[in-house]
Design a protein around this motif. Structure first.
Motif, PDB file in Angstrom:
ATOM      1  N   VAL A 177       0.804  -1.234   0.000  1.00 10.80           N
ATOM      2  CA  VAL A 177       0.000   0.000   0.000  1.00 10.80           C
ATOM      3  C   VAL A 177       0.835   1.281   0.000  1.00 10.80           C
ATOM      4  O   VAL A 177       0.296   2.362  -0.236  1.00 10.80           O
ATOM      5  CB  VAL A 177      -0.959   0.026   1.207  1.00 10.80           C
ATOM      6  N   GLY A 178       2.144   1.169   0.244  1.00  6.34           N
ATOM      7  CA  GLY A 178       2.971   2.362   0.360  1.00  6.34           C
ATOM      8  C   GLY A 178       3.694   2.731  -0.924  1.00  6.34           C
ATOM      9  O   GLY A 178       3.748   1.957  -1.880  1.00  6.34           O
ATOM     10  N   GLN A 179       4.228   3.940  -0.950  1.00  9.45           N
ATOM     11  CA  GLN A 179       5.035   4.436  -2.062  1.00  9.45           C
ATOM     12  C   GLN A 179       6.385   4.907  -1.533  1.00  9.45           C
ATOM     13  O   GLN A 179       6.514   5.292  -0.375  1.00  9.45           O
ATOM     14  CB  GLN A 179       4.329   5.598  -2.771  1.00  9.45           C
ATOM     15  N   MET A 180       7.395   4.879  -2.418  1.00 12.43           N
ATOM     16  CA  MET A 180       8.710   5.366  -2.032  1.00 12.43           C
ATOM     17  C   MET A 180       8.640   6.875  -1.770  1.00 12.43           C
ATOM     18  O   MET A 180       8.085   7.625  -2.580  1.00 12.43           O
ATOM     19  CB  MET A 180       9.742   5.076  -3.116  1.00 12.43           C
ATOM     20  N   PRO A 181       9.214   7.334  -0.664  1.00 10.72           N
ATOM     21  CA  PRO A 181       9.138   8.758  -0.297  1.00 10.72           C
ATOM     22  C   PRO A 181      10.229   9.572  -0.971  1.00 10.72           C
ATOM     23  O   PRO A 181      11.174  10.035  -0.335  1.00 10.72           O
ATOM     24  CB  PRO A 181       9.335   8.721   1.216  1.00 10.72           C
ATOM     25  N   LEU A 182      10.123   9.767  -2.283  1.00  8.82           N
ATOM     26  CA  LEU A 182      11.140  10.521  -3.007  1.00  8.82           C
ATOM     27  C   LEU A 182      11.205  11.962  -2.501  1.00  8.82           C
ATOM     28  O   LEU A 182      10.186  12.535  -2.097  1.00  8.82           O
ATOM     29  CB  LEU A 182      10.843  10.510  -4.508  1.00  8.82           C
ATOM     30  N   PRO A 183      12.391  12.559  -2.514  1.00 13.49           N
ATOM     31  CA  PRO A 183      12.524  13.958  -2.079  1.00 13.49           C
ATOM     32  C   PRO A 183      11.672  14.885  -2.941  1.00 13.49           C
ATOM     33  O   PRO A 183      11.364  14.578  -4.092  1.00 13.49           O
ATOM     34  CB  PRO A 183      14.017  14.236  -2.281  1.00 13.49           C
ATOM     35  N   PRO A 184      11.301  16.040  -2.396  1.00 13.31           N
ATOM     36  CA  PRO A 184      10.392  16.957  -3.110  1.00 13.31           C
ATOM     37  C   PRO A 184      10.972  17.519  -4.401  1.00 13.31           C
ATOM     38  O   PRO A 184      10.209  17.940  -5.275  1.00 13.31           O
ATOM     39  CB  PRO A 184      10.129  18.073  -2.088  1.00 13.31           C
ATOM     40  N   TYR A 185      12.299  17.519  -4.555  1.00 13.78           N
ATOM     41  CA  TYR A 185      12.887  18.063  -5.779  1.00 13.78           C
ATOM     42  C   TYR A 185      12.863  17.064  -6.933  1.00 13.78           C
ATOM     43  O   TYR A 185      13.220  17.399  -8.052  1.00 13.78           O
ATOM     44  CB  TYR A 185      14.322  18.551  -5.529  1.00 13.78           C
ATOM     45  N   ILE A 186      12.447  15.820  -6.670  1.00 18.72           N
ATOM     46  CA  ILE A 186      12.265  14.841  -7.744  1.00 18.72           C
ATOM     47  C   ILE A 186      10.783  14.822  -8.102  1.00 18.72           C
ATOM     48  O   ILE A 186       9.939  14.420  -7.307  1.00 18.72           O
ATOM     49  CB  ILE A 186      12.749  13.439  -7.328  1.00 18.72           C
ATOM     50  N   THR A 187      10.472  15.256  -9.301  1.00 20.48           N
ATOM     51  CA  THR A 187       9.069  15.409  -9.701  1.00 20.48           C
ATOM     52  C   THR A 187       8.612  14.307 -10.655  1.00 20.48           C
ATOM     53  O   THR A 187       7.424  14.148 -10.878  1.00 20.48           O
ATOM     54  CB  THR A 187       8.857  16.777 -10.368  1.00 20.48           C
ATOM     55  N   GLU A 188       9.551  13.553 -11.234  1.00 19.43           N
ATOM     56  CA  GLU A 188       9.168  12.465 -12.132  1.00 19.43           C
ATOM     57  C   GLU A 188       8.872  11.200 -11.331  1.00 19.43           C
ATOM     58  O   GLU A 188       9.516  10.921 -10.323  1.00 19.43           O
ATOM     59  CB  GLU A 188      10.282  12.190 -13.149  1.00 19.43           C
ATOM     60  N   LYS A 189       7.916  10.433 -11.788  1.00 16.84           N
ATOM     61  CA  LYS A 189       7.532   9.197 -11.113  1.00 16.84           C
ATOM     62  C   LYS A 189       8.618   8.137 -11.310  1.00 16.84           C
ATOM     63  O   LYS A 189       9.132   7.956 -12.416  1.00 16.84           O
ATOM     64  CB  LYS A 189       6.196   8.688 -11.656  1.00 16.84           C
ATOM     65  N   LEU A 190       8.952   7.433 -10.248  1.00 14.35           N
ATOM     66  CA  LEU A 190       9.976   6.397 -10.303  1.00 14.35           C
ATOM     67  C   LEU A 190       9.377   5.120 -10.888  1.00 14.35           C
ATOM     68  O   LEU A 190       8.415   4.577 -10.355  1.00 14.35           O
ATOM     69  CB  LEU A 190      10.522   6.138  -8.893  1.00 14.35           C
ATOM     70  N   LYS A 191       9.954   4.643 -11.992  1.00  7.76           N
ATOM     71  CA  LYS A 191       9.408   3.469 -12.671  1.00  7.76           C
ATOM     72  C   LYS A 191       9.709   2.176 -11.910  1.00  7.76           C
ATOM     73  O   LYS A 191       8.892   1.254 -11.897  1.00  7.76           O
ATOM     74  CB  LYS A 191       9.960   3.396 -14.097  1.00  7.76           C
ATOM     75  N   ASP A 192      10.884   2.095 -11.324  1.00  9.03           N
ATOM     76  CA  ASP A 192      11.301   0.890 -10.598  1.00  9.03           C
ATOM     77  C   ASP A 192      11.740   1.304  -9.203  1.00  9.03           C
ATOM     78  O   ASP A 192      12.779   1.948  -9.037  1.00  9.03           O
ATOM     79  CB  ASP A 192      12.453   0.209 -11.348  1.00  9.03           C
ATOM     80  N   LYS A 193      10.954   0.947  -8.183  1.00  4.82           N
ATOM     81  CA  LYS A 193      11.258   1.408  -6.828  1.00  4.82           C
ATOM     82  C   LYS A 193      12.588   0.873  -6.308  1.00  4.82           C
ATOM     83  O   LYS A 193      13.173   1.444  -5.387  1.00  4.82           O
ATOM     84  CB  LYS A 193      10.121   1.030  -5.865  1.00  4.82           C
ATOM     85  N   ASN A 194      13.110  -0.191  -6.905  1.00  7.43           N
ATOM     86  CA  ASN A 194      14.413  -0.707  -6.483  1.00  7.43           C
ATOM     87  C   ASN A 194      15.555   0.223  -6.868  1.00  7.43           C
ATOM     88  O   ASN A 194      16.666   0.079  -6.348  1.00  7.43           O
ATOM     89  CB  ASN A 194      14.649  -2.093  -7.087  1.00  7.43           C
ATOM     90  N   ARG A 195      15.301   1.166  -7.770  1.00  9.22           N
ATOM     91  CA  ARG A 195      16.349   2.109  -8.151  1.00  9.22           C
ATOM     92  C   ARG A 195      16.548   3.190  -7.111  1.00  9.22           C
ATOM     93  O   ARG A 195      17.499   3.975  -7.211  1.00  9.22           O
ATOM     94  CB  ARG A 195      16.037   2.717  -9.521  1.00  9.22           C
ATOM     95  N   TYR A 196      15.662   3.243  -6.113  1.00  8.41           N
ATOM     96  CA  TYR A 196      15.867   4.129  -4.957  1.00  8.41           C
ATOM     97  C   TYR A 196      16.308   3.285  -3.761  1.00  8.41           C
ATOM     98  O   TYR A 196      15.985   3.584  -2.631  1.00  8.41           O
ATOM     99  CB  TYR A 196      14.579   4.896  -4.646  1.00  8.41           C
ATOM    100  N   GLN A 197      17.051   2.234  -4.066  1.00  4.90           N
ATOM    101  CA  GLN A 197      17.528   1.275  -3.072  1.00  4.90           C
ATOM    102  C   GLN A 197      18.940   0.856  -3.477  1.00  4.90           C
ATOM    103  O   GLN A 197      19.209   0.611  -4.662  1.00  4.90           O
ATOM    104  CB  GLN A 197      16.614   0.042  -3.086  1.00  4.90           C
ATOM    105  N   THR A 198      19.857   0.784  -2.522  1.00  5.03           N
ATOM    106  CA  THR A 198      21.182   0.268  -2.836  1.00  5.03           C
ATOM    107  C   THR A 198      21.100  -1.242  -3.054  1.00  5.03           C
ATOM    108  O   THR A 198      20.173  -1.899  -2.564  1.00  5.03           O
ATOM    109  CB  THR A 198      22.177   0.560  -1.700  1.00  5.03           C
ATOM    110  N   VAL A 199      22.068  -1.796  -3.795  1.00  2.11           N
ATOM    111  CA  VAL A 199      22.034  -3.234  -4.077  1.00  2.11           C
ATOM    112  C   VAL A 199      22.330  -4.050  -2.820  1.00  2.11           C
ATOM    113  O   VAL A 199      22.058  -5.253  -2.780  1.00  2.11           O
ATOM    114  CB  VAL A 199      23.023  -3.615  -5.195  1.00  2.11           C
ATOM    115  N   TYR A 200      22.889  -3.403  -1.799  1.00  2.00           N
ATOM    116  CA  TYR A 200      23.212  -4.115  -0.552  1.00  2.00           C
ATOM    117  C   TYR A 200      22.253  -3.763   0.587  1.00  2.00           C
ATOM    118  O   TYR A 200      22.498  -4.105   1.745  1.00  2.00           O
ATOM    119  CB  TYR A 200      24.663  -3.830  -0.123  1.00  2.00           C
TER     120      TYR A 200
END
Length: 349
Positions: free
Chosen positions: A156-179
């Protein structure tokens, strides 16, 4: 609570201002991760090199230890309705207080007095407002039928992108480190976003140890410094931990200690003693690092380019000096580097 170890200065917030054209704010992550630009700043000479991030391998030596923050971003932004009226409510989870109680930013706050019940995902998740705390945030007690709260947040949740990012994130794993491993951050430790599994393997093969620490990043990271004198700024608290295994790796290293990100740096400086020995710790930290600070253990730093007048810009300036850092930022702008969370990287060595 681990607090500051500072040398008082007369620096003001305005001393860390710079002009950034909006076009330089990265809206999407680099693909692949390690293809972003890398500015190498030699802190002793102020010499600058321009490379690609995967070239970081050329600057790491056998015996070095790379310290990463393995905190994992949770889908902390929730959109729900007030049970009694159906009014839409936005919630951003900031910090766990244990037992499914979270400190959260709630909008509109005036609609959410203690006792208010908020429903998310057609009732998959339910929250009761317990009380209002410092800063106008709310304490929420969550109720659900899944195994744990994070399972429900994934639905039910969404990634809390900073306010200066206005484009929608297509893959939420890209706001995650690989480790990423330890769930609990409301924002990514973004310096680590540049690493791929393949690059990490090459780093290990070179004889560099990679040691994890943990700092759960709160949205206070993006809170502007409002005080005129930076020494008057009250740093937000964040939860950190250092394992005995990591402390042993760090204390027995043969080379440099390199922090990946300002969060890892703050953990190291919080958990190290005045002799540069790292100790296992589980605690909160409010350490605030700015020019005049004497680093106890950190030798070098991999970081992104930070917001004007931010505590993060103040921290990186402490590794060199304010004038050198602002000149470096000016050159990065001239060379079309991308800034902030999804932007390019800097290695201060």
């Amino acid at each position: 609570m681990i607090r500051n170890n500072l040398t008082e200065t007369s620096l003001t917030t305005k001393d860390f201002y710079y002009e950034l054209p909006p076009s330089h704010i990265a809206q999407t992550p680099a693909e692949p991760r390690d293809s972003s630009k890398l500015l190498v700043l030699h802190k002793d000479t102020a010499a600058i090199e321009h490379r690609i991030f995967r070239d970081i391998l050329d600057y790491l030596n056998e015996g070095d230890v790379l310290v990463v923050n393995d905190s994992k971003v949770i889908p902390a932004r929730l959109y729900g309705i007030k049970e009694s009226t159906g009014i839409e409510i936005e919630v951003v989870l900031l910090r766990s207080r244990g037992l499914d109680i979270w400190e959260a930013l709630v909008r509109p706050g005036r609609r959410c007095k203690p006792g208010t019940v908020i429903l998310f995902g057609n009732g998959l998740l339910r929250a009761e407002v317990l009380e209002t705390v410092e800063g106008g945030n709310r304490l929420l007690k969550f109720d659900y039928e899944a195994d744990n709260l994070f399972t429900v947040l994934d639905r039910v949740g969404q990634m809390p992108l900073p306010p200066y990012i206005t484009e929608k994130l297509k893959d939420k794993n890209r706001y995650q480190t690989v480790y990423a491993k330890e769930e609990g951050s409301a924002a990514a430790p973004t310096a680590g976003l540049h690493f791929t599994e393949e690059l990490l393997e090459k780093i290990r093969a070179k004889g560099v140890r990679i040691a994890p620490v943990m700092l759960h990043v709160g949205l206070g990271t993006f809170r502007p410094v409002k005080e005129e004198k930076i020494a008057d700024h009250d740093m937000h608290a964040e939860f950190i931990s250092v394992s005995k295994e990591t402390a042993d790796i760090v204390n027995n290293r043969k080379g440099r200690l390199i922090a990946v990100g300002t969060t890892s740096c703050r953990v190291l400086e919080s958990a190290a003693d005045e002799n540069g020995i790292l100790h296992p710790v589980t605690d909160d930290t409010q350490i605030f690092i700015y020019p005049g600070y004497r680093f106890k253990i950190t030798d070098a730093l991999i970081t992104n380019f930070h917001l004007p007048e931010s505590t993060l810009l103040m921290l990186v300036s402490a590794l060199t000096d304010r004038h050198t850092m602002l000149r470096t930022y000016e050159e990065a702008i001239q060379k079309d580097y991308r800034f902030f969370s999804f932007g390019d990287a800097m290695f201060i060595c």
